[in-house]
Design a protein around this motif. Structure first.
Motif, PDB file in Angstrom:
ATOM      1  N   UNK A  37     -20.702 -48.334  68.645  1.00  0.00           N
ATOM      2  CA  UNK A  37     -21.749 -49.175  68.122  1.00  0.00           C
ATOM      3  C   UNK A  37     -22.257 -48.498  66.880  1.00  0.00           C
ATOM      4  N   UNK A  38     -22.144 -47.106  67.083  1.00  0.00           N
ATOM      5  CA  UNK A  38     -22.411 -46.210  65.797  1.00  0.00           C
ATOM      6  C   UNK A  38     -21.562 -46.439  64.815  1.00  0.00           C
ATOM      7  N   UNK A  67     -22.049 -48.342  61.150  1.00  0.00           N
ATOM      8  CA  UNK A  67     -21.849 -47.614  59.842  1.00  0.00           C
ATOM      9  C   UNK A  67     -21.125 -48.607  58.886  1.00  0.00           C
ATOM     10  N   UNK A  68     -19.967 -49.225  59.552  1.00  0.00           N
ATOM     11  CA  UNK A  68     -19.365 -50.353  59.000  1.00  0.00           C
ATOM     12  C   UNK A  68     -20.195 -51.199  58.367  1.00  0.00           C
ATOM     13  N   UNK A  69     -21.170 -51.703  58.829  1.00  0.00           N
ATOM     14  CA  UNK A  69     -22.213 -52.752  58.517  1.00  0.00           C
ATOM     15  C   UNK A  69     -23.332 -52.176  57.734  1.00  0.00           C
ATOM     16  N   UNK A  70     -23.100 -50.854  57.409  1.00  0.00           N
ATOM     17  CA  UNK A  70     -24.270 -50.321  56.705  1.00  0.00           C
ATOM     18  C   UNK A  70     -25.570 -50.524  57.299  1.00  0.00           C
ATOM     19  N   UNK A 121     -26.865 -45.996  59.246  1.00  0.00           N
ATOM     20  CA  UNK A 121     -26.019 -44.927  58.619  1.00  0.00           C
ATOM     21  C   UNK A 121     -26.828 -43.821  57.946  1.00  0.00           C
ATOM     22  N   UNK A 122     -26.355 -42.595  57.432  1.00  0.00           N
ATOM     23  CA  UNK A 122     -26.761 -41.752  56.527  1.00  0.00           C
ATOM     24  C   UNK A 122     -27.009 -42.448  55.274  1.00  0.00           C
ATOM     25  N   UNK A 123     -26.300 -43.268  54.790  1.00  0.00           N
ATOM     26  CA  UNK A 123     -26.406 -43.847  53.528  1.00  0.00           C
ATOM     27  C   UNK A 123     -27.748 -44.784  53.613  1.00  0.00           C
ATOM     28  N   UNK A 124     -28.283 -45.169  54.597  1.00  0.00           N
ATOM     29  CA  UNK A 124     -29.539 -45.996  54.656  1.00  0.00           C
ATOM     30  C   UNK A 124     -30.693 -45.204  55.024  1.00  0.00           C
ATOM     31  N   UNK A 167     -34.582 -52.964  60.274  1.00  0.00           N
ATOM     32  CA  UNK A 167     -33.028 -53.365  61.113  1.00  0.00           C
ATOM     33  C   UNK A 167     -32.560 -51.985  61.411  1.00  0.00           C
ATOM     34  N   UNK A 168     -32.631 -50.948  60.731  1.00  0.00           N
ATOM     35  CA  UNK A 168     -32.133 -49.878  61.209  1.00  0.00           C
ATOM     36  C   UNK A 168     -32.821 -49.203  62.662  1.00  0.00           C
TER      37      UNK A 168
END
Length: 132
Positions: free
Chosen positions: A9-10, A14-17, A20-23, A29-30
């Motif tokens: 699920x993690x 990450x695939x759906x952004x 993850x570390x980018x957000x 939502x996160x």
């Protein structure tokens, strides 16, 4: 099982952004994704755990869910404490947008959701496999 589902699920998040570390904004939502990811993974772990029991009992299943939750929390805290400072900074960034009371409330809600997921998954597995 719980760790495998959580990793899956993690990776999906990450695939759906999501989460993850980018957000780094720590949006709703996160946070919702983090809570759902942990709850679903512990539910699956509890379900798998109780399906492997030879003689399922409801109270034993609930106790097994509690033990699963405790082991999951303690191992997650140990891994976080022993990992690099980047992991700690990542967790702090998740809660940076919230006030201290909101962050504490979210953390308590996540912990209770994880506990409920582990116990309910364990009891659901007991019910499913006791009917055979």
């Amino acid at each position: 099982m719980a760790v495998g589902v959580m990793v899956f699920l993690a990776a999906l998040g990450l695939g759906l952004d999501i989460g993850g570390p980018a957000s780094t904004d720590g949006s709703f939502l996160d946070r919702a994704w983090a809570g759902a990811m942990l709850t679903i993974s512990l539910f699956a772990g509890g379900f798998f755990l109780s399906s492997s029991r030879p003689a399922p009992v409801w109270t034993g299943a609930a106790l097994q869910g509690l033990v699963l939750w405790g082991l999951f929390i303690s191992s997650a805290l140990t891994i976080t404490a022993l990992s690099s400072a980047r992991a700690t900074a990542f967790l702090e960034a998740r809660l940076a947008g919230a006030t201290a009371s909101t962050a504490d409330g979210l953390l308590a809600a996540f912990i209770l959701l994880m506990l409920a997921g582990a116990i309910l998954g364990s009891m659901a597995g007991t019910y499913q496999f006791s009917r055979k």
